[in-house]
Scaffold this motif. Structure first.
Motif, PDB file in Angstrom:
ATOM      1  N   SER A   1      11.339  21.660 -15.240  1.00 57.54           N
ATOM      2  CA  SER A   1      10.183  21.533 -14.931  1.00 57.54           C
ATOM      3  C   SER A   1      10.060  22.369 -13.505  1.00 57.54           C
ATOM      4  N   ALA A   2      10.564  22.412 -12.681  1.00 57.66           N
ATOM      5  CA  ALA A   2      10.843  23.258 -11.474  1.00 57.66           C
ATOM      6  C   ALA A   2      10.982  24.620 -11.888  1.00 57.66           C
ATOM      7  N   ALA A   3      11.821  25.080 -12.793  1.00 61.40           N
ATOM      8  CA  ALA A   3      11.901  26.413 -12.998  1.00 61.40           C
ATOM      9  C   ALA A   3      10.661  26.946 -13.750  1.00 61.40           C
ATOM     10  N   VAL A   4       9.836  26.142 -14.563  1.00 59.47           N
ATOM     11  CA  VAL A   4       8.597  26.485 -15.180  1.00 59.47           C
ATOM     12  C   VAL A   4       7.515  26.960 -13.860  1.00 59.47           C
TER      13      VAL A   4
ATOM     14  N   ARG B   1      -7.201  29.500 -11.929  1.00 60.62           N
ATOM     15  CA  ARG B   1      -5.899  29.389 -12.633  1.00 60.62           C
ATOM     16  C   ARG B   1      -5.785  28.116 -13.651  1.00 60.62           C
ATOM     17  N   ILE B   2      -6.572  27.237 -12.876  1.00 59.00           N
ATOM     18  CA  ILE B   2      -6.103  25.795 -13.723  1.00 59.00           C
ATOM     19  C   ILE B   2      -6.618  25.736 -15.089  1.00 59.00           C
ATOM     20  N   ASN B   3      -7.422  26.313 -15.633  1.00 59.76           N
ATOM     21  CA  ASN B   3      -7.867  26.409 -16.870  1.00 59.76           C
ATOM     22  C   ASN B   3      -6.448  26.761 -17.726  1.00 59.76           C
ATOM     23  N   THR B   4      -5.814  27.538 -17.142  1.00 60.94           N
ATOM     24  CA  THR B   4      -4.526  28.055 -18.059  1.00 60.94           C
ATOM     25  C   THR B   4      -3.287  27.215 -17.674  1.00 60.94           C
ATOM     26  N   ALA B   5      -3.564  26.556 -16.294  1.00 62.90           N
ATOM     27  CA  ALA B   5      -2.209  26.112 -15.820  1.00 62.90           C
ATOM     28  C   ALA B   5      -2.088  24.495 -16.167  1.00 62.90           C
ATOM     29  N   HIS B   6      -3.370  23.909 -16.309  1.00 64.28           N
ATOM     30  CA  HIS B   6      -3.349  22.494 -16.345  1.00 64.28           C
ATOM     31  C   HIS B   6      -2.358  22.019 -17.401  1.00 64.28           C
ATOM     32  N   ILE B   7      -2.348  22.416 -18.430  1.00 70.83           N
ATOM     33  CA  ILE B   7      -1.453  21.804 -19.533  1.00 70.83           C
ATOM     34  C   ILE B   7       0.168  21.995 -19.156  1.00 70.83           C
ATOM     35  N   SER B   8       0.355  23.046 -18.432  1.00 69.27           N
ATOM     36  CA  SER B   8       1.925  23.179 -18.120  1.00 69.27           C
ATOM     37  C   SER B   8       1.959  22.161 -16.835  1.00 69.27           C
ATOM     38  N   MET B   9       0.995  22.152 -15.747  1.00 68.60           N
ATOM     39  CA  MET B   9       1.032  21.086 -15.004  1.00 68.60           C
ATOM     40  C   MET B   9       1.237  19.587 -15.545  1.00 68.60           C
ATOM     41  N   SER B  10       0.521  19.228 -16.416  1.00 68.92           N
ATOM     42  CA  SER B  10       0.526  17.921 -17.054  1.00 68.92           C
ATOM     43  C   SER B  10       1.899  17.582 -17.570  1.00 68.92           C
ATOM     44  N   PHE B  11       2.697  18.706 -18.415  1.00 66.23           N
ATOM     45  CA  PHE B  11       3.870  18.486 -18.746  1.00 66.23           C
ATOM     46  C   PHE B  11       4.772  18.118 -17.640  1.00 66.23           C
ATOM     47  N   ILE B  12       4.713  19.112 -16.728  1.00 68.61           N
ATOM     48  CA  ILE B  12       5.639  18.970 -15.522  1.00 68.61           C
ATOM     49  C   ILE B  12       5.534  17.787 -15.000  1.00 68.61           C
ATOM     50  N   CYS B  13       4.174  17.222 -14.724  1.00 74.65           N
ATOM     51  CA  CYS B  13       4.149  15.917 -14.214  1.00 74.65           C
ATOM     52  C   CYS B  13       4.656  14.810 -15.042  1.00 74.65           C
ATOM     53  N   LEU B  14       4.717  14.773 -16.480  1.00 70.72           N
ATOM     54  CA  LEU B  14       5.198  13.805 -17.058  1.00 70.72           C
ATOM     55  C   LEU B  14       6.739  13.895 -17.102  1.00 70.72           C
TER      56      LEU B  14
ATOM     57  N   VAL C   1      22.394  13.458 -27.340  1.00 72.56           N
ATOM     58  CA  VAL C   1      21.514  13.636 -26.198  1.00 72.56           C
ATOM     59  C   VAL C   1      21.433  15.051 -25.968  1.00 72.56           C
ATOM     60  N   SER C   2      22.771  15.780 -26.175  1.00 76.04           N
ATOM     61  CA  SER C   2      22.809  17.140 -26.333  1.00 76.04           C
ATOM     62  C   SER C   2      21.667  18.017 -27.103  1.00 76.04           C
ATOM     63  N   VAL C   3      21.503  17.197 -28.206  1.00 78.03           N
ATOM     64  CA  VAL C   3      20.579  18.173 -29.134  1.00 78.03           C
ATOM     65  C   VAL C   3      19.184  18.116 -28.492  1.00 78.03           C
ATOM     66  N   PHE C   4      18.967  16.811 -27.863  1.00 75.26           N
ATOM     67  CA  PHE C   4      17.405  16.697 -27.291  1.00 75.26           C
ATOM     68  C   PHE C   4      17.357  17.773 -26.135  1.00 75.26           C
ATOM     69  N   VAL C   5      18.694  17.766 -25.194  1.00 73.39           N
ATOM     70  CA  VAL C   5      18.463  18.534 -24.165  1.00 73.39           C
ATOM     71  C   VAL C   5      18.507  20.002 -24.585  1.00 73.39           C
ATOM     72  N   SER C   6      19.014  20.388 -25.711  1.00 72.40           N
ATOM     73  CA  SER C   6      19.076  21.801 -26.209  1.00 72.40           C
ATOM     74  C   SER C   6      17.642  22.268 -26.617  1.00 72.40           C
ATOM     75  N   PHE C   7      16.852  21.153 -27.037  1.00 74.63           N
ATOM     76  CA  PHE C   7      15.150  21.372 -27.211  1.00 74.63           C
ATOM     77  C   PHE C   7      14.633  21.823 -25.940  1.00 74.63           C
ATOM     78  N   ILE C   8      14.848  21.137 -25.004  1.00 72.43           N
ATOM     79  CA  ILE C   8      14.143  21.144 -23.772  1.00 72.43           C
ATOM     80  C   ILE C   8      14.548  22.504 -22.919  1.00 72.43           C
TER      81      ILE C   8
ATOM     82  N   LEU D   1       8.475  15.042 -14.646  1.00 71.43           N
ATOM     83  CA  LEU D   1       8.941  14.537 -13.366  1.00 71.43           C
ATOM     84  C   LEU D   1       8.744  12.919 -13.474  1.00 71.43           C
ATOM     85  N   PHE D   2       7.996  12.439 -14.114  1.00 73.08           N
ATOM     86  CA  PHE D   2       7.871  11.030 -14.028  1.00 73.08           C
ATOM     87  C   PHE D   2       9.025  10.386 -14.708  1.00 73.08           C
ATOM     88  N   VAL D   3       9.256  11.086 -15.636  1.00 79.13           N
ATOM     89  CA  VAL D   3      10.508  10.430 -16.490  1.00 79.13           C
ATOM     90  C   VAL D   3      11.745  10.719 -15.680  1.00 79.13           C
TER      91      VAL D   3
END
Lengths: 255, 665
Positions: B558-561, B284-297, B64-71, B299-301
């Motif tokens: 996600s919160a930090a991003v 801003r959403i043009n540039t922000a939507h990708i990061s927002m989607s990742f953050i949403c996913l 799990v730490s390997v995975f976490v270190s990727f994140i 948070l979901f996880v």
């Protein structure tokens, strides 16, 4: 004609005891309602500092600035914001339009901030736009407009609340001569047609020639005053050039 | 000289990027804590089976730490590049003063190094203390007594943390050097004047895209609700892709769609600074939507694993006492005297215990009494979802009988009240009521029907209460019948069981007994309480540790991003707010506007993640019902509290930071 602005013995110092700069040194003058006044001076003469002090963006070290009977040097920040909103209109050299808003939205913004009903606000915007001949560009964004168009949008934003005083800081500074002429005609029409009181800072003699009266500032002091009176604009322009020459190159110092 | 410059830069920007630094520190801390589990067993008195499980946990945490270190690596590289972009102008000034790009890179490297060393040191320091607390939690999970308090310090975890984060920082340095080398001086100098030209999308197109995104998400929900997640197959992958695609599209079209909707309501749109906020977000959403989607996913996880993970541990928690009622149970599937077999092999029970109980299990050779006899009566109540076939497959298995006198002796040994049956009564007993809520309700339903059973030709009524006490460690049978002693006369012995409790230090004695059994090669199934407990605690520890570990990392990342984006946007927006101030907006109005803008950025991904989670938790619940039911509501409350605390802290810190950036002169 009532007195709109009264500046008395305003001083503004920068720096500390070691190196004191007197940006404004006991400046006094007044502007009457409906007047189109210019302030001229070379770079560093203190003209922008004076405008900032009048516009409540900067505070004075000593003296009073009274606009429509209210002394703005004694107001707190909250009532200053209200005062700016209700009594002052601004124009800047770099337009200061919000790039994310359309022209229409930029003009209506001071009204929405003041909490005005949207219907009357929209009507007001359309009316001003018609007068300034910018109705066609209202739906454009600032980056889609020319410099002259942007500045006219800024002029519309400045006049929209019906302020006591419009303060313009080098409004033609970033414009080519044709746009500058159009803008000055537009300001002239605001002044004559809508009876707007305008105080404009400039260092350009052509722009200044549209004013009724010009104050010359040098080293923080009022150096000279020129009134247009019945002169044509061309004659007035010639007089301005004379004073500017006197201001800039003090012949006695050179020779 | 350069080092001094970087040190001063770090100190200068520290208040602006304190949030990033704290996130990094927290990440290091969590990383160390969950890698130090191996060292914790030093202070615990635990069985050898528990030690085995601990090894498994450590091994799993490595993965799990390997995975976490990727994140975390992603976060650090992202944040680093982000901070460089913010400082373009500063670098431009260095370059006009004649500094080479190599030197600028060197400044950057020292800065990253300083931040890295500080956050590593602070994180490790915090981690060493936090791991003391975790070791108490672990000890509790394994029901282990703390042998003696010892300060736990894991050198291997320390070195591992330094190694992993060292690699991450090197990668961050390399990418930032590459980024710097690509910049042109003119761009650096002019960077402040560059405006992102807002791409205006056709409102009709955004509306269509928005509807499409809702359709995609809806379809994914419907499919996953129908098919469940019990099996990982291509269908599930398809559903995930569908949901993710829908989420991306949702964020890409959301602001355009709502701007259109909002504009239609003119009195709302032209009120206060609403128009400004909407335009800000839309630009801003043009540039922000990708990061927002990742953050949403992400948070979901986070929400999903927190609440489901907590639920699973609860399920596992409740019942291992019933699963292991005695210290040791031995069993063989034939008629045998187990105590005699033990002494034949030289294992003396009296060395371990004062008393033991042997009993037999009986069943009928013919299929007159099978699981089906009972279960077919309540067949219509067996939950579907493919489980009915599993249960139906068990129908032909014979029901085992236990004599009432044996049962009462067992209860006496475990200190529980006995049972008395009339001559024509038989009682149903299941050891798995705690984990199999469905089974329990099935059997209770059967009992409430007032059923009768034919046992060896005689008629017995079913005792009106379901017995749930344990009779053997980890029994195989989903239920047995306790019958009067004479009822077993016509049946045959199908198995023999020996149960006993240890005399003294049970944990060590069980280990000794199991070792002796192994050494002698005694052919009987031996289940010790140690092993049942270690397995229960182990799976509990694994699930909760992995959930908390991954959940926290996802949440802070996600919160930090989001926070970094908003803080940098605040710097970008400074001049816009200055304009608003000049045209008469007071500080109160500006603060409210900042709050609204940041709240929208923080809340929208969270809101969609919550909706995703409702579906996700429902599906997970259905899957977990097979081994027990989740107390979903409570877990969701705990999860919500945890998220609210961490996410909320980031939100408040971002708001205060932005306000400081925008409103200070």
């Amino acid at each position: 004609m009532g007195e709109i602005l009264k500046v008395s013995n305003v001083e503004k110092y920068y720096g500390n005891k070691g190196s004191l700069t007197k940006a404004l040194d006991r400046v006094s003058f007044s502007v009457s309602e409906g007047e189109f006044t210019g302030i001229m001076g070379s770079s560093g003469s203190g003209k922008t500092t004076l405008l900032n002090c009048i516009s409540t963006i900067d505070s004075v070290t000593a003296g009073n600035v009274i606009i429509r009977g209210a002394d703005i040097t004694r107001m707190n920040s909250r009532s200053l914001a209200k005062f700016r909103r209700e009594e002052l209109g601004f124009m800047f050299q770099d337009y200061n339009l919000l790039d994310t808003l359309t022209g229409f939205e930029n003009i209506i913004l001071p009204l929405t901030i003041a909490g005005e009903n949207h219907r009357s606000a929209v009507d007001k915007v359309n009316e001003v736009a018609k007068r300034l001949e910018i109705s066609e560009i209202l739906e454009k964004y600032p980056y889609e407009m020319s410099g002259g168009q942007r500045q006219r949008i800024a002029a519309a934003r400045a006049i929209i609340t019906g302020p006591a005083l419009i303060l313009a800081d080098e409004p033609t500074g970033a414009l080519d001569s044709k746009s500058a002429r159009m803008l000055m005609e537009c300001l002239e029409s605001l002044n004559t047609g809508m009876r707007a009181t305008i105080l404009m800072v400039t260092h350009d003699a052509f722009t200044a020639s549209y004013c009724h009266r010009i104050l010359f500032i040098k080293d923080g002091k009022i150096f000279n005053e020129l009134v247009r009176g019945a002169d044509t604009r061309k004659e007035f322009f010639g007089k301005i050039i004379e004073v500017v020459t006197l201001l800039g190159g003090d012949a006695a110092n050179v020779l | 000289m350069y080092f001094k410059l970087s040190l001063r830069n770090v100190r200068k920007s520290f208040s602006d990027y304190a949030l990033y630094f704290l996130t990094l520190t927290f990440g290091v801390c969590v990383f160390y804590v969950f890698n130090s589990i191996e060292a914790q067993k030093a202070m615990m008195h635990i069985s050898s089976s528990a030690q085995q499980i601990m090894k498994t946990i450590t091994w799993l945490m490595d993965g799990v730490s390997v995975f976490v270190s990727f994140i975390l690596g992603f976060l650090i590289v992202y944040a680093n590049n982000f901070l460089i972009r913010r400082r373009k102008r500063e670098f431009g000034i260095y370059m006009t003063l004649g500094m080479e790009k190599g030197k600028i890179s060197r400044i950057l490297i020292s800065e990253t190094f300083i931040i890295g060393v500080f956050s590593l040191a602070a994180g490790l320091f915090a981690g060493v203390f936090l791991s003391q607390w975790l070791s108490v939690v672990t000890a509790k999970l394994f029901e282990a007594s703390m042998a003696e308090y010892r300060f736990i310090f894991s050198l291997s975890a320390l070195l591992k943390t330094i190694l992993y984060f060292g690699i991450i920082f090197v990668i961050a340095i390399v990418t930032s050097t590459v980024v710097i080398s690509k910049y042109k001086l003119i761009d650096l100098i002019n960077s402040i004047k560059q405006n992102e030209t807002p791409k205006i999308k056709n409102p009709a197109v955004t509306t269509v895209l928005f509807i499409l995104s809702v359709l995609l998400i809806g379809t994914a929900y419907r499919l996953v609700l129908k098919n469940g997640i019990a099996s990982f197959d291509r269908m599930l992958a398809f559903e995930c892709v569908l949901g993710a695609a829908g989420t991306f599209l949702f964020f890409a079209s959301l602001s355009g769609f709502f701007l259109g909707l909002f504009k239609a309501n003119r009195s709302r749109y032209f009120s206060g600074l609403n128009m400004f906020i909407m335009r800000q977000i839309n630009s801003r959403i043009n540039t922000a939507h990708i990061s927002m989607s990742f953050i949403c996913l992400m948070l979901f996880v986070t929400i999903g694993i927190f609440s489901t993970g907590l639920g699973i541990t609860k399920v596992l928690n409740k019942g291992f006492r019933d699963a292991a009622p005695f210290d040791v149970s031995l069993s063989v599937e034939k008629d045998a005297d187990l105590s005699a077999i033990l002494s034949e092999h030289g294992v003396k029970l009296s060395d371990y215990s004062d008393s033991f109980i042997q009993y037999k299990e009986y069943s009928f050779k013919d299929d007159s009494l099978t699981l089906g006899t009972v279960l077919s009566k309540v067949e219509d109540q067996i939950p579907p979802e493919g489980r009915d076939t599993v249960i139906k497959r068990m129908y032909p298995m014979p029901v085992k009988l236990i004599r009432l006198s044996d049962y009462n002796r067992l209860m006496e040994l475990s200190g529980k009240p006995g049972l008395s049956l009339s001559g024509s009564q038989a009682a149903l007993l299941t050891q798995y009521a705690w984990s199999e809520a469905d089974l329990q309700s099935l059997l209770e339903n059967y009992i409430s029907q007032g059923s009768h059973l034919n046992i060896g030709g005689a008629d017995y009524s079913v005792y009106p209460r379901l017995l749930t006490e344990g009779i053997v460690n980890n029994g195989y049978d989903i239920f047995v019948l306790v019958v009067p002693d004479e009822a077993v006369q016509k049946s045959a012995v199908s198995g023999s069981v020996l149960c006993f409790n240890m005399r003294a230090d049970s944990v060590a004695a069980q280990d000794r007994f199991e070792d002796a059994l192994m050494a002698k090669g005694i052919p009987a199934r031996c289940v010790s309480k140690n092993s049942v407990l270690a397995q229960a605690a182990g799976s509990k520890a694994i699930i909760s540790f992995v959930c908390i570990y991954v959940g926290i990392i996802f949440l802070i990342t996600s919160a930090a991003v989001l926070a970094l984006q908003q803080l940098s946007e605040a710097a970008d927006n400074k001049h816009r707010y200055a304009i608003l101030k000049k045209i008469g907006a007071d500080n109160g109005l500006l603060s409210r506007t900042i709050l609204k803008q940041i709240a929208i950025y923080f809340m929208i991904p969270l809101a969609l993640a919550c909706v995703h989670s409702i579906v996700g938790i429902k599906v997970a619940n259905d899957a977990i019902r097979q081994i027990g039911s989740l107390n979903a509501a409570l877990n969701i409350v705990i999860t919500a509290a945890a998220i609210l605390l961490i996410y909320g802290t980031y939100f408040v810190a971002t708001y205060l930071g932005s306000k400081k950036i925008i409103l200070r002169n």
